[in-house]
Design an enzyme around this catalytic site. Structure first.
Site, short mmCIF file in Angstrom:
data_model
loop_
_atom_site.label_atom_id
_atom_site.label_comp_id
_atom_site.label_asym_id
_atom_site.label_seq_id
_atom_site.Cartn_x
_atom_site.Cartn_y
_atom_site.Cartn_z
N ARG A 85 12.84 0.63 5.96
CA ARG A 85 13.95 0.35 6.86
C ARG A 85 15.08 -0.36 6.12
NH1 ARG A 85 12.48 1.56 11.88
NH2 ARG A 85 10.26 1.60 12.42
N ASP A 130 -16.62 -0.47 2.09
CA ASP A 130 -15.38 -1.23 1.89
C ASP A 130 -15.62 -2.74 1.98
OD1 ASP A 130 -12.69 -1.65 1.51
OD2 ASP A 130 -12.02 -0.48 3.21
N SER A 150 -8.06 -9.64 -0.48
CA SER A 150 -8.26 -9.23 0.91
C SER A 150 -7.46 -10.12 1.86
CB SER A 150 -9.75 -9.28 1.28
OG SER A 150 -9.92 -9.12 2.67
N GLY A 166 -10.85 3.90 3.07
CA GLY A 166 -11.84 3.50 2.09
C GLY A 166 -11.41 2.31 1.26
N LYS A 224 -5.40 1.21 8.86
CA LYS A 224 -6.66 1.02 9.56
C LYS A 224 -6.42 0.15 10.79
CE LYS A 224 -8.69 1.14 4.97
NZ LYS A 224 -9.19 0.35 3.83
N LYS A 250 -13.97 -2.94 9.83
CA LYS A 250 -14.28 -3.71 8.61
C LYS A 250 -13.29 -4.84 8.41
CE LYS A 250 -10.98 -2.42 5.58
NZ LYS A 250 -10.26 -3.20 4.54
N ASN A 276 -7.46 -10.00 5.09
CA ASN A 276 -8.28 -10.40 6.24
C ASN A 276 -9.21 -11.56 5.88
OD1 ASN A 276 -7.73 -8.36 8.55
ND2 ASN A 276 -7.86 -7.11 6.70
N TRP A 281 0.82 -1.20 0.00
CA TRP A 281 0.00 0.00 0.00
C TRP A 281 0.86 1.26 0.00
CZ3 TRP A 281 -4.21 1.42 -1.88
CH2 TRP A 281 -4.93 2.53 -1.41
#
Length: 337
Positions: free
Chosen positions: A49, A255, A265, A148, A119, A203, A267, A29
């Site tokens: 890093r 989302d 995804s 979002g 998030k 979410k 998750n 991301w």
């Protein structure tokens, strides 16, 4: 993936100043954000890093598995360039944010626009991420969140989406929305910082729940999950002082497609892998967030049945089938309670 399929050069809003942006975090991301902001005309430095495998790959090949970076993006493993930036964008593990803020303290950051592109909720304190920054940084800095739907994999294929930027500072919010919008990402002005941060974090818990349903081969129950999930999150947002309507906006319900259904995804994939007993080594923020959500539910006296179910399965060793049966055997009630 071929990032040349979509090129947003020249789509920046007329009259917007070219900003010096320092992006902290070179995961999928953070790297995408650096690429995107460079594409719409900003001057970008991407930090990782020295021991980061992602940064070493970018420095060696100039690309990762998703996109190829513009040669004009500066790559660095040192924080000394942060002082020259106008905007500092942070995209790191949410539980490591306080540690990062401690690390940045010697640089004496002042008058910076700090944008959080992650998030989560801090487990140890229950703080929203903007609170972590505001309580750790000089008061002259201003903080915003960028939240979002949208996956790097889709954006790199030229698939647009809508996102939200929120802040307690109205002028900062307006400036960022106008500076960062393009044909690829349409930004909306957030109107409820509490609700947007809690909704965005929660979410990911719903994403794990959806993956568990997939792992149990009962994915049809994602429909009820989509209906009931926002209800419990809305109750918590209201109890914390936000607007319960925010749970039905881009930060949470908006989302769900990207989190409950997409193969990208993390998750959802974690939840499915957990049920099937398969290893999963990518970051799934919902694993941390569910601890914070259950604690916040207890603190504010709000019942969070789905979050509690996910917590029981992940951390209490309870059977997913038994937990699901308990959800269905709860006291019958009206749909919109």
């Amino acid at each position: 993936m071929d990032t040349a399929k979509w090129n947003c050069r020249g789509t920046q809003r007329t009259g917007q100043e070219r900003k010096k942006v320092f992006v902290i975090g070179c995961g999928r991301w953070g790297t995408f954000i650096a690429w995107y902001l460079r594409q719409i005309g900003h001057c970008v430095t991407l930090y990782g890093r020295p021991d980061s495998k992602n940064m070493r790959a970018l420095q060696t090949a100039g690309r990762n598995e998703y996109l190829t970076l513009d040669g004009e993006i500066a790559l660095t493993t040192a924080l000394d360039g942060i002082g020259d930036s106008d905007v500092v964008i942070v995209s790191v593990n949410s539980q490591g944010l306080q540690g990062l803020m401690d690390e940045l303290r010697p640089w004496g950051l002042k008058n910076k626009k700090i944008v959080l592109c992650m998030k989560g909720i801090e487990i140890s304190t229950g703080r929203r991420l903007s609170q972590v920054v505001e309580e750790s940084a000089d008061a002259s800095n201003r903080t915003a969140v960028w939240l979002g739907p949208g996956h790097v994999e889709d954006f790199c294929r030229g698939i647009p989406n809508c996102m939200v930027i929120d802040s307690r500072d109205l002028s900062l919010k307006k400036e960022l929305v106008e500076s960062f919008s393009s044909e690829l990402i349409r930004f909306y002005y957030g109107t409820d910082l509490i609700g947007n941060e809690i909704g965005a974090a929660a979410k990911n818990v719903m994403g794990i729940a959806a993956g568990m349903l997939d792992g149990l081969n009962i994915g049809a129950l994602k429909g009820p999950l989509m209906a009931r999930g926002p209800r419990e999150v809305a109750r918590l947002i209201r109890a914390m002082g936000g607007s319960e309507l925010t749970a039905y906006g881009l930060c949470h319900l908006g989302d769900y497609e990207a989190t409950l259904f997409s193969p990208h995804s993390h998750n959802r994939m974690f939840g499915e892998s957990f049920i099937r007993g398969l290893p999963y080594d990518k970051l799934a923020e919902g694993c941390h967030t569910v601890k914070a959500m259950t604690a916040l539910g207890e603190k504010y006296g709000v019942e969070l049945p789905i979050c509690s179910a996910v917590y029981s399965i992940l951390y209490c060793g309870q059977s997913a089938t038994e937990v699901l049966n308990r959800l269905f055997s709860r006291e019958l009630t009206a749909e919109f309670c």
